[in-house]
Design a protein around this motif. Sequence first.
Motif, PDB file in Angstrom:
ATOM      1  N   GLN A 101      34.119  31.362  20.202  1.00 32.54           N
ATOM      2  CA  GLN A 101      34.787  32.664  20.224  1.00 32.54           C
ATOM      3  C   GLN A 101      34.542  33.411  21.521  1.00 32.54           C
ATOM      4  O   GLN A 101      35.386  34.159  21.991  1.00 32.54           O
ATOM      5  CB  GLN A 101      34.314  33.520  19.046  1.00 32.54           C
ATOM      6  CG  GLN A 101      35.043  33.161  17.771  1.00 32.54           C
ATOM      7  CD  GLN A 101      34.824  34.182  16.687  1.00 32.54           C
ATOM      8  OE1 GLN A 101      33.691  34.473  16.323  1.00 32.54           O
ATOM      9  NE2 GLN A 101      35.909  34.726  16.155  1.00 32.54           N
TER      10      GLN A 101
ATOM     11  N   ALA B 171      40.349  30.397  13.190  1.00 29.21           N
ATOM     12  CA  ALA B 171      41.733  30.656  13.589  1.00 29.21           C
ATOM     13  C   ALA B 171      42.748  30.565  12.455  1.00 29.21           C
ATOM     14  O   ALA B 171      43.647  31.400  12.362  1.00 29.21           O
ATOM     15  CB  ALA B 171      42.128  29.696  14.701  1.00 29.21           C
TER      16      ALA B 171
ATOM     17  N   ARG C 188      43.583  33.738  10.267  1.00 34.54           N
ATOM     18  CA  ARG C 188      44.169  34.850  10.989  1.00 34.54           C
ATOM     19  C   ARG C 188      45.597  34.555  11.421  1.00 34.54           C
ATOM     20  O   ARG C 188      46.478  35.410  11.358  1.00 34.54           O
ATOM     21  CB  ARG C 188      43.298  35.175  12.198  1.00 34.54           C
ATOM     22  CG  ARG C 188      42.027  35.898  11.757  1.00 34.54           C
ATOM     23  CD  ARG C 188      41.333  36.533  12.924  1.00 34.54           C
ATOM     24  NE  ARG C 188      40.509  35.560  13.629  1.00 34.54           N
ATOM     25  CZ  ARG C 188      39.970  35.797  14.810  1.00 34.54           C
ATOM     26  NH1 ARG C 188      40.218  36.938  15.431  1.00 34.54           N
ATOM     27  NH2 ARG C 188      39.199  34.890  15.385  1.00 34.54           N
ATOM     28  N   LEU C 189      45.832  33.326  11.856  1.00 38.73           N
ATOM     29  CA  LEU C 189      47.186  32.976  12.280  1.00 38.73           C
ATOM     30  C   LEU C 189      48.149  33.003  11.101  1.00 38.73           C
ATOM     31  O   LEU C 189      49.276  33.500  11.210  1.00 38.73           O
ATOM     32  CB  LEU C 189      47.182  31.588  12.934  1.00 38.73           C
ATOM     33  CG  LEU C 189      46.574  31.542  14.338  1.00 38.73           C
ATOM     34  CD1 LEU C 189      46.414  30.111  14.814  1.00 38.73           C
ATOM     35  CD2 LEU C 189      47.448  32.332  15.308  1.00 38.73           C
TER      36      LEU C 189
ATOM     37  N   VAL D 286      50.193  37.399  17.904  1.00 36.15           N
ATOM     38  CA  VAL D 286      49.563  36.130  18.250  1.00 36.15           C
ATOM     39  C   VAL D 286      48.967  36.222  19.652  1.00 36.15           C
ATOM     40  O   VAL D 286      47.837  35.790  19.896  1.00 36.15           O
ATOM     41  CB  VAL D 286      50.564  34.957  18.167  1.00 36.15           C
ATOM     42  CG1 VAL D 286      49.959  33.694  18.766  1.00 36.15           C
ATOM     43  CG2 VAL D 286      50.969  34.701  16.728  1.00 36.15           C
TER      44      VAL D 286
ATOM     45  N   LEU E 220      45.811  38.189  19.431  1.00 35.85           N
ATOM     46  CA  LEU E 220      44.719  37.376  18.891  1.00 35.85           C
ATOM     47  C   LEU E 220      44.139  36.490  19.984  1.00 35.85           C
ATOM     48  O   LEU E 220      42.924  36.382  20.162  1.00 35.85           O
ATOM     49  CB  LEU E 220      45.230  36.483  17.759  1.00 35.85           C
ATOM     50  CG  LEU E 220      45.236  37.042  16.347  1.00 35.85           C
ATOM     51  CD1 LEU E 220      45.675  35.963  15.371  1.00 35.85           C
ATOM     52  CD2 LEU E 220      43.842  37.530  15.989  1.00 35.85           C
ATOM     53  N   GLN E 221      45.020  35.868  20.724  1.00 35.46           N
ATOM     54  CA  GLN E 221      44.571  34.975  21.792  1.00 35.46           C
ATOM     55  C   GLN E 221      43.790  35.724  22.865  1.00 35.46           C
ATOM     56  O   GLN E 221      42.818  35.229  23.414  1.00 35.46           O
ATOM     57  CB  GLN E 221      45.774  34.299  22.454  1.00 35.46           C
ATOM     58  CG  GLN E 221      46.498  33.345  21.556  1.00 35.46           C
ATOM     59  CD  GLN E 221      47.530  32.547  22.331  1.00 35.46           C
ATOM     60  OE1 GLN E 221      47.525  31.337  22.332  1.00 35.46           O
ATOM     61  NE2 GLN E 221      48.419  33.250  23.015  1.00 35.46           N
TER      62      GLN E 221
ATOM     63  N   ASP F  14      40.330  36.617  21.554  1.00 31.93           N
ATOM     64  CA  ASP F  14      39.497  35.525  21.058  1.00 31.93           C
ATOM     65  C   ASP F  14      39.880  34.197  21.713  1.00 31.93           C
ATOM     66  O   ASP F  14      40.843  33.544  21.307  1.00 31.93           O
ATOM     67  CB  ASP F  14      39.658  35.434  19.540  1.00 31.93           C
ATOM     68  CG  ASP F  14      38.715  34.408  18.946  1.00 31.93           C
ATOM     69  OD1 ASP F  14      38.231  33.533  19.686  1.00 31.93           O
ATOM     70  OD2 ASP F  14      38.465  34.471  17.730  1.00 31.93           O
TER      71      ASP F  14
ATOM     72  N   VAL G 267      40.850  31.237  19.494  1.00 33.97           N
ATOM     73  CA  VAL G 267      42.227  31.199  18.979  1.00 33.97           C
ATOM     74  C   VAL G 267      43.166  30.691  20.064  1.00 33.97           C
ATOM     75  O   VAL G 267      44.038  29.853  19.814  1.00 33.97           O
ATOM     76  CB  VAL G 267      42.678  32.600  18.514  1.00 33.97           C
ATOM     77  CG1 VAL G 267      44.151  32.583  18.151  1.00 33.97           C
ATOM     78  CG2 VAL G 267      41.844  33.053  17.339  1.00 33.97           C
TER      79      VAL G 267
ATOM     80  N   VAL H  88      45.591  27.440  19.609  1.00 35.10           N
ATOM     81  CA  VAL H  88      47.041  27.457  19.675  1.00 35.10           C
ATOM     82  C   VAL H  88      47.554  26.588  20.809  1.00 35.10           C
ATOM     83  O   VAL H  88      48.519  25.852  20.650  1.00 35.10           O
ATOM     84  CB  VAL H  88      47.562  28.899  19.858  1.00 35.10           C
ATOM     85  CG1 VAL H  88      49.066  28.897  20.073  1.00 35.10           C
ATOM     86  CG2 VAL H  88      47.190  29.736  18.652  1.00 35.10           C
TER      87      VAL H  88
END
Lengths: 210, 210
Positions: A21, A62, A65-66, A90, A93-94, A97, A100, A104
């Motif tokens: 993370q 991940a 949350r996704l 998204v 999030l990326q 973190d 994540v 992805v």
Amino acid sequence: MRADAQRNAEKLRAAAAELFQERGLKVPLKEIARRAGVSHGTLYNLYGTREALIDEVVTDLAAGRLDEVAEHALSFGDAWDGFAYYVEKVCELQATDPAVADVVSGRYPRAELLMAVCDRAQTASTRIIERAQRAGSLRPDFTSEDLLLVFGSSALLARAAAGAAPGAWRRGVAFLLDGLRTEAVRGPLPVAPLTTQQMYDVLGGLTANP
Amino acid sequence: MRADAQRNAEKLRAAAAELFQERGLKVPLKEIARRAGVSHGTLYNLYGTREALIDEVVTDLAAGRLDEVAEHALSFGDAWDGFAYYVEKVCELQATDPAVADVVSGRYPRAELLMAVCDRAQTASTRIIERAQRAGSLRPDFTSEDLLLVFGSSALLARAAAGAAPGAWRRGVAFLLDGLRTEAVRGPLPVAPLTTQQMYDVLGGLTANP
DNA sequence: ATCCAACTTGACCCGGGGGTCAAGTTGGAT
DNA sequence: ATCCAACTTGACCCCCGGGTCAAGTTGGAT
């Protein structure tokens, strides 16, 4: 499995989750072992490969949350709003973190669970995209493959900009979204323009990979 | 400087130019020496740092071509067409020549000439942008800093996609341009959509840095 | 309490890239 | 032809990250 091995596996799992993370999935394995307070030999004993360790934590880090974001995107009354929400969320999030981001867009073909999360993301993307296209608000030539590449690029930008210009990625996403909707709406930008210095700093981080 | 040193310097210059164009400015110095048919010690003697070597070739490799594109962009009758031409052409240069990509977006603050080329590029960008904004065809909140970040991202994408989906960057640029112009024109995309496999391949190359 | 399989450890190997320098070679001035 | 400063060389050093394994330790079954 012996009790001590069990404990070590758990310590490694926790350390890996933390470091993933903080710094992404490419963090050195020896560093994970160090944080777990265990020899790196033990890490290799218990997990063998980075991929195995990733699969161990990817769901917690991940997947949930996704899925949440995708689900919420589909619950919007307006299909375009749902799509825009999905893209922004998204990317956010990326940006917040690195784990994540690497899930992805980082390719670890040997990590089965990671690949599964990836597939789910693409499936969700497809549904959200097609919904907006059916509503006529998203250009029909945009594909889920395009979107995943957008996510990949945005993740790199966000990571590079994390220090010098957090939020810079939002400008890029805003420009892009305006190019994706069928209507000629140009929303206001969510962030102030970068200074030249910020831009140079970001550009620097963009090519020098962490 | 002795004649043999002169010759070696020239051989190194040539080798560097070649390798920079093939693989970008981050190519190992020892490899440049190898291609020049010279010990890496000699490279360090004659140039000392990677930056010095870069400065030695950056003008030939990038400056002229970038200036040309900028000049031509300003000669368009339609300001938007000039802007779009500029964006596409610079991205194309980057896609076909890793050296150009690294010059535009790679940060080597110690390479003075490279930085100069960079500044020129930003100055040119500003003029092209402002011209299109004055004409009312480019959204007024787009800055040259934004554009250089676009170049940086596109360069990464192009490099990652070079093998699996050359030209993929054109789709991204097309989406973006449509989001940048004030009119609601959605041009046709210049390239076919990617297959899922292509997308995975590109995504892989995006995080695994060359 | 004994004992052995399960487990841990850290020294060790690899390759890659950056960088230095003593020893040897050579250009070219005299 | 001599000679020395200029130059070249490649062995050597660093750090990093991945990975292995012999030797030592320990859980826990008996």
